[in-house]
Each structure stands twice: as structure tokens, then as C-alpha cells.
Design a protein around this motif. Structure first.
Motif, PDB file in Angstrom:
ATOM      1  N   LEU A 131       0.831  -1.059  -0.230  1.00 26.89           N
ATOM      2  CA  LEU A 131      -0.228   0.295  -0.315  1.00 26.89           C
ATOM      3  C   LEU A 131       0.756   1.383   0.138  1.00 26.89           C
ATOM      4  O   LEU A 131       0.306   2.142  -0.668  1.00 26.89           O
ATOM      5  N   MET A 132       2.380   1.159   0.696  1.00 22.29           N
ATOM      6  CA  MET A 132       2.982   2.607   1.069  1.00 22.29           C
ATOM      7  C   MET A 132       3.612   2.348  -0.369  1.00 22.29           C
ATOM      8  O   MET A 132       4.167   1.297  -0.823  1.00 22.29           O
ATOM      9  N   PRO A 133       4.811   3.662  -0.543  1.00 20.38           N
ATOM     10  CA  PRO A 133       5.725   3.838  -1.850  1.00 20.38           C
ATOM     11  C   PRO A 133       6.120   2.063  -1.208  1.00 20.38           C
ATOM     12  O   PRO A 133       6.906   2.296   0.132  1.00 20.38           O
ATOM     13  N   ALA A 134       7.545   2.001  -2.082  1.00 19.79           N
ATOM     14  CA  ALA A 134       8.238   1.227  -1.694  1.00 19.79           C
ATOM     15  C   ALA A 134       9.446   1.694  -1.207  1.00 19.79           C
ATOM     16  O   ALA A 134      10.174   1.137  -0.443  1.00 19.79           O
ATOM     17  N   ASP A 135      10.039   3.010  -1.356  1.00 20.71           N
ATOM     18  CA  ASP A 135      11.125   4.095  -0.612  1.00 20.71           C
ATOM     19  C   ASP A 135      10.363   4.443   1.049  1.00 20.71           C
ATOM     20  O   ASP A 135      10.714   5.253   1.203  1.00 20.71           O
ATOM     21  N   TRP A 136       9.058   3.939   1.117  1.00 21.57           N
ATOM     22  CA  TRP A 136       8.795   4.183   2.604  1.00 21.57           C
ATOM     23  C   TRP A 136       9.739   3.363   3.240  1.00 21.57           C
ATOM     24  O   TRP A 136      10.183   3.225   3.486  1.00 21.57           O
TER      25      TRP A 136
END
Lengths: 170, 160, 409
Positions: A131-136
Motif C-alpha cells: 500500500l505504501m510507496p516502495a521507498d517509504w
């Protein structure tokens, strides 16, 4: 407890040393993480729980042992039963075995667990953030993760909030 | 005293370049087919039979940013969507306008948390904010009328 | 703002075939901005010519943090968030949440409120299916259906506006009952829907059901067997199109659904056309339920009398000290729920909409998890779309009826 559910619960208690907890006519079984895959396998094959409704976790931070409970909500269509399994896991970077071999839809739910709680899933075929961006950084649904509240802009603080805010340019 | 008084009633329409360009910009302002969340459903409703945005020359929703003039940010913008939204904006050809539709796009709305950008104006410059959660189709149309008025008052010297 | 994340081949090499690594097949990005993905869904497609070899969905572009945000609000405040999850089924979300809260604190709902809930939830099901029908028909190039569907949807939204003042996010259903009683015009408005709607559904069916172009695009496309659907956690109309008659309104009745006589339409083919038929028939069944509920709509209170959880009526606040205290406590601190965890599910237009609610004894939920049907229904997409053409993929996405707000929460 539902009469149909009783033999199932007893079997699990005997085989996997599960603890039973009842609340509002719902049965929660506490199972150790090393037994969860075989418990689900048994429930699916022998007792007809063919649907993994959902899978989620609860963070009990600052408590450390167990810090998380992973919850498996199982449904049997043929017998119209529901059962919830809870797996306590301890520590800051816990791990549980994957359930994708038993229920295919565990795949995304486990990715969600990894993304939102940072619970590592051992043996998962595709453990990326979902759900979150890959670099979160961080795992948002943990209790020690801040909500990220920003002060709303009103008339009285219009300027100071407006100055601090980034503004999109052409 | 302008030329129209000299010529009298001869069926000749005169105008300035400024007005002609602004008029043509407002009468066929194609929005981008780009819905994010709840407001997108109301945007669809505004496009459909009952509210019928084609009355304003907006019956064509362009799925491609290259062909659209107006970006209606309809819904909450998540942190994951923000760079995508900016890229879409960058791909639109000038002149371009942005309408922030709904509370979430305008200021974050009820979602004051880690996942939602607190107002799309952090990412792209916004021309018109439409309040409501979600705004009624009439509110969106009103916002677009306001945008038309804004475009209609643009000056030649400001065109870059 | 984080930078746009470019997917590298290394990250996805375990998801694509070997031919993609050799460069024989094409990787194509579809979405997040695409007219046929019904929102901000991103699909990474591996294509051999026009055939889909692999389809890798990427979700999260509408992740709103609703679950986390609800933890910081009281039980009553948190309900506002529920509308915005699945924005085509707002009343259904309220219902799911309120049933969960009522189960947690053991609150009884008066019969009139229950009947009103059923009527509104079924109207919402109609509205949701209308949006689905319109948009998925638009995907297979039937433009006029879209215009008709949105015309009828306006009538239903007008009813919502009549009862609550809002077209979409009504929050009309509250823990312990409903917000207010419905106005007198309500019955006529609903009767009007009941009268006109069967003809409208005939109209849609005349446009689609036997239309050879529509049949060509839908028959035999995106097949899934019942066993496989269950393995992937598919519920709702998408599951019923494959065989099982699993409908929570029948199997685990809530809000008095057991009093109403209705059928659960099923088909066995499990393709796009079967999913279409199931939903259209469901619309007729919903009308049946609404008619029965409206015919025997009981009179009486619309909220529970337990003022520890439900605010007292305005008329009492002026004259009763106790009512004033209850009102003050409820709107400043909220009510506390006993420690425990429950899971409660309703049948949304898309499937099993479940709420996992855990309380630590305080006035705010300790953890809320939404078991949203679209999440699971979307997960099966790679299975459905193996070996189909790109044009069919669009029809398949339409047929599983996803709402991205429901997927990403």
C-alpha cells in the motif's frame, strides 16, 4: 459456543495446545506461530474452512511480549462457521511463517502485514510493500508510528501555516 | 468610438484578440479523465445525463494528459499518488488549469494523517478550489464557471 | 513529495516469465491513470503481442490511512471515515461499522431503525450496481447504458439527500439506530423507485443481455471455478457467478434480513457474462426486499433508549438534567466499550465487508481493520487474466467490480 464448533476447537486444543477465548459468541484460539500453518491446513482439509476471510494484526506497543497479535479470520461456507485464530508474536522485528501454501489469498494480506506492521513473513513468494510507496520508511499501523497530523490552516494562523507549506509551481 | 459604430449594423463581429482567445479557451476546455476517489463519482455524475457538462463544451474527457486542458483533481491524493499526479500535470500542454475538487484535494479534508497530501496545492498550482465532501455536481459546475470567468479575464501581457 | 518510483527489472523478475527477461515479451504499464482501471489501479502487464502473459497489479495509490485515523477518534467520530472507504457503498459501510459497534457494546436497535437500514442499504446496493453496470458497459463500448444508469442513480441519491441532507456520504445510520426519522416524503419517493425501476432494468437488459456485441465481449471471458475463487477469497456477486450461493444476508442475517423473502441469484459459468447476470438479477431482488420492508415498516423509535451510548433526543435535553449530562459526556468524551475483539460482516454490493474491531476499554477503538471485498476480488485478477487479450482484460476488470477506495483503505 456453537455446538458444531466445539469438536473443532477441542481437536485444535489437543493437537496444537491452543488456548480458547470467547467474547460475544465469537471464538478466538490462541495458537503459537510454529503451529499456525498446520492448524490452518487441518481446519481447511478436515473441517471445511475453505475461506480465509481476512488476516490482520494488532500492535500492543509498548508491551513487548507479545507485541503483536496476528489474527486469521476463517470461514466455512458449507457449515456456516467462523473461527478466529490469533498468533502472538514478540519483539520489534517479528516473523511468522507464510500461509500462502494453504490459502492463496494470504499473499496480499501478508504483504499488507509486512507493509503496515513490519511483521516479516518467512517463505513469502513476493514480499514487497503493497500500500505504501516502495521507498517509504516505517510501518504506519504500528502504535509507535505517529499519525502524521498537520495543523490545519484557519484565518488566525493563515500566514504561518501558509509559509511553512510547500507550494506547487508551474 | 470604435469601428462597430462606423460600420453600423452590417453583420460584422469585432472583438479583440484577447477576448477571442479567452472565449475559445473556455468554450472547449477538455478535462482529463482522471478520477481519484469519491469525488470522481460525482464528477462522472456531472458528466452524465442529469447535469450534462457538455453544455459548457466539456463533453470530451481526455484520458491522455497531452490532449487535456483542465485537470480536475477529484479526490484525496495519497503520498504514493503525488509524484504520479505531478508527472501528469507536467505532461499536459500549456495553457493548463487545475481544479481541486472536494475537501481532500483542497486541504486534506477529514484525512489529516500520514498517507494523504494535505491539499493538492502542495504539488501543483491550483486555480479553483471546490468545497464539499464530495461537492455536488452543481458545485463542480459552479467551480468550472468560476474558472471560465478567471480564464476570460486573462491578459495578453501575461501570456508567456 | 517522494520521487516517482521506477520499477526495476530486479524487483519483479520473480513475477514475470523467463521470456520477459530475454526481451521476447513486452512489459507494459497500465495505469494508475487509465480510463478503464476504475480508479487509480496500476497494472504491470507482460504482453506477447496482444495476449496477456502476466498481470501484476500494483495497488495503494489511494491509501488513505483510514484504519490508523480511526484509532485516534471516538467511536462516533470514526464513523465519518467509514463512508469514504467504499464510496459506492457508503450506507453499507456505515451499517457494517454500526453493527460492529453494537455487537461490541451489546446495543439493541429498534425494529423501525432496522427496517430503515435495510431499505437504505438495498437502495445503496442498487446505486452501486448502477455505477458498476454503467462503467463496465462503457468499458465494452456501450455508452448509452452509462447515461441511463446515471440517470436512475440520481433518483436514489435524491432519496439519500431527502433523509440525510447529503447525496453520497450520508452517515445516516448511527450506532444504536439512525440519525433521525425519515421525512414523510420518503415513502412516496421509495415507492416511485419501486414502480419505475423494474422497467428500467428491463431497459438495460434489452440493451445488453442479448446484444451479440456484448455477448462476444463477455461470454467465456475471465472464467474462474468456485474452488479457485474461494481459494483467492472472492466473495459477493463474483463468487456467486461461479456457483456457491454464499450471501451473508441469507446465511448470517443481520438487521432483520431473515424477515424478507428474496432469492440469491447464482450462476455456474463464472465468466464475465455470468457476473453481469448475477448483478442484474440482484438488482431485482433488492427491489423485492425494499418493497417488503417498506410495506411493513413498523412505527416506533428510531434509536435505542440506552443513553450511555446513544444521545438523548433534543427535546429531553432542555428538561432533564440526566439527559444533558449524557449528551455532554457523549459529545466530549464518547462512550467506552468493554475490552475485547469482535469481527462482524455484512454483504456489501461487492462481497463480504467485515469489520474487525478491538477495544482496550477506552472511548476510542484500539484497532479497526476493514476486510474489504474489493481487496480480495482484485487479488484474483492475475488468475482471471492469464492468456486473455488486452481488450478482454478491460472487460474482466469491470466485471469483478472493484472500488479502489475499498482496496487501498
Amino acid at each position: 459456543m456453537n455446538k458444531q464448533l466445539q469438536p473443532i476447537v477441542q481437536a485444535l486444543q489437543k493437537e496444537f495446545d491452543a488456548q480458547v477465548d470467547e467474547f460475544r459468541d465469537e471464538v478466538h484460539l490462541l495458537v503459537a506461530s510454529e503451529h499456525i500453518v498446520s492448524a490452518c491446513q487441518k481446519l481447511r482439509d478436515e473441517f471445511g474452512f475453505e475461506l480465509l476471510s481476512t488476516m490482520t494484526a494488532v500492535d500492543y506497543w509498548p508491551q513487548d511480549d507479545p507485541r503483536f497479535h496476528v489474527i486469521y479470520q476463517l470461514t466455512s461456507l458449507a457449515r456456516n462457521l467462523s473461527l478466529s485464530l490469533r498468533v502472538p508474536v514478540a519483539g520489534n522485528s517479528p516473523a511468522i511463517p507464510t500461509l500462502t501454501g494453504v490459502y492463496k489469498n494470504a499473499n496480499w494480506r501478508e504483504r499488507e502485514l509486512w507493509d503496515m506492521f513490519g511483521i516479516h513473513i518467512e517463505g513469502h513468494p513476493d514480499l514487497r510493500r503493497i500500500l505504501m510507496p516502495a521507498d517509504w520508511e516505517g510501518h504506519p499501523l504500528r502504535k509507535d508510528y505517529p499519525l502524521g497530523y498537520e495543523e490545519p490552516q484557519f484565518t488566525f494562523n493563515f500566514k504561518e501555516i501558509g509559509l511553512g507549506k510547500p507550494h506547487g509551481k508551474e | 468610438m470604435g469601428v462597430e459604430q462606423k460600420l453600423g449594423d452590417m453583420g460584422v463581429v469585432t472583438t479583440t484578440l484577447e477576448q477571442a482567445v479567452n472565449w475559445s479557451r473556455t468554450r472547449a476546455m477538455w478535462p482529463m479523465l482522471f478520477g481519484l476517489a469519491c469525488c470522481a463519482i460525482e464528477m462522472m455524475a456531472a458528466q452524465a445525463a442529469h447535469y450534462d457538462m457538455s453544455r459548457f463544451g466539456m463533453e470530451l474527457m481526455r484520458p491522455s494528459p497531452r490532449q487535456s486542458d483542465l485537470m480536475i483533481v477529484a479526490g484525496r491524493v495519497s503520498r504514493k499518488m503525488a509524484p504520479v499526479l505531478r508527472r501528469l500535470y507536467d505532461q499536459m500542454a500549456d495553457p493548463k488549469w487545475v481544479v481541486a475538487m472536494g475537501d481532500c484535494a483542497s486541504c486534506g479534508g477529514v484525512f489529516n494523517n500520514y498517507a494523504v497530501v494535505q491539499g493538492v496545492d502542495e504539488i501543483v498550482p491550483v486555480d479553483i478550489y471546490v468545497a464539499g465532501c464530495p461537492p455536488r455536481p452543481e458545485a463542480l459546475i459552479n467551480g468550472i464557471m468560476a474558472l471560465h470567468a478567471k480564464v476570460g479575464s486573462e491578459k495578453v501581457k501575461n501570456w508567456a | 513529495m517522494t520521487q516517482l518510483h521506477e520499477v526495476t527489472m530486479d524487483e519483479i523478475k520473480h513475477l514475470v516469465s523467463d521470456r520477459a527477461l530475454a526481451g521476447e515479451t513486452v512489459l507494459l504499464n497500465m495505469g494508475p491513470q487509465h480510463p478503464s482501471t476504475h480508479g487509480v489501479l496500476r497494472l504491470l502487464l507482460e504482453l506477447d503481442g496482444e495476449t496477456v502473459v502476466n498481470c501484476i497489479p500494483d495497488v495503494g495509490f489511494l491509501h488513505t490511512g483510514i484504519e490508523k485515523n480511526m484509532e485516534s477518534k471516538t467511536y462516533q467520530q470514526a464513523e465519518v471515515m467509514t463512508d469514504r472507504l467504499d464510496y459506492l457503498n457508503t450506507v453499507g459501510n456505515n451499517l457494517a461499522y454500526c453493527l460492529a459497534v453494537e455487537k461490541l457494546v451489546e446495543l439493541d436497535v429498534p425494529p423501525r431503525a432496522q427496517a430503515l437500514r435495510v431499505i437504505l442499504a438495498e437502495l445503496q446496493r442498487l446505486a452501486s450496481h448502477l455505477v458498476w453496470l454503467g462503467t463496465s458497459a462503457l468499458d465494452v463500448a456501450a455508452m448509452s447504458v452509462f447515461l441511463y444508469c446515471f440517470r436512475e442513480r440520481e433518483v436514489i441519491l435524491d432519496i439519500f439527500e431527502l433523509v440525510s441532507g447529503q447525496r453520497m456520504m450520508t452517515t445516516f445510520i448511527r450506532p444504536g439506530g439512525t440519525w433521525r426519522d425519515v421525512p414523510v416524503e420518503f415513502e412516496d419517493a421509495v415507492r416511485n423507485v419501486l414502480e419505475t425501476f423494474p422497467k428500467r432494468i428491463d431497459e438495460y437488459e434489452a440493451l445488453l443481455t442479448k446484444n451479440p456485441l456484448f455477448l462476444d465481449r463477455t461470454l467465456g471471458i475471465g472464467k474462474v471455478s468456485a474452488e479457485e475463487a474461494l481459494q483467492w477469497g472472492v466473495t459477493g456477486p463474483s463468487l456467486r457467478a461461479s456457483g456457491p450461493d454464499w450471501d451473508l444476508r441469507k446465511t448470517r442475517p443481520y438487521s432483520g434480513y431473515e424477515q424478507y423473502d428474496f432469492d440469491v441469484p447464482t450462476h455456474t459459468e463464472g465468466d464475465v457474462y455470468a457476473r453481469y447476470l448475477v448483478r442484474v438479477q440482484e438488482m431485482r431482488e433488492s427491489l423485492k426486499i425494499i418493497r417488503q420492508a417498506l410495506d411493513k415498516l413498523p412505527l416506533g423509535p428510531i434509536r435505542s433508549n440506552d443513553h450511555k451510548f446513544v444521545p438523548p433526543p433534543r427535546s429531553e435535553i432542555g428538561v432533564s438534567m440526566e439527559a444533558l449530562i449524557h449528551h455532554f459526556k457523549l459529545w466530549t468524551e464518547g462512550f467506552s466499550a468493554p475490552k475485547g475483539a469482535i469481527y462482524s460482516a455484512v454483504e456489501s454490493p461487492r462481497g463480504e465487508l467485515g469489520v474487525y474491531l478491538e477495544s482496550d476499554g477506552g472511548p476510542k477503538p484500539y484497532r479497526v481493520h476493514w476486510r474489504t471485498p474489493s481487496f480480495n476480488n482484485l487479488e484474483v485478477l492475475p488468475v482471471l487474466s492469464k492468456g486473455v487479450l488486452v481488450a478482454d482484460l478491460v472487460a474482466i476488470i469491470g466485471s469483478v467490480d472493484i472500488v479502489l477506495g475499498d482496496v487501498d483503505r
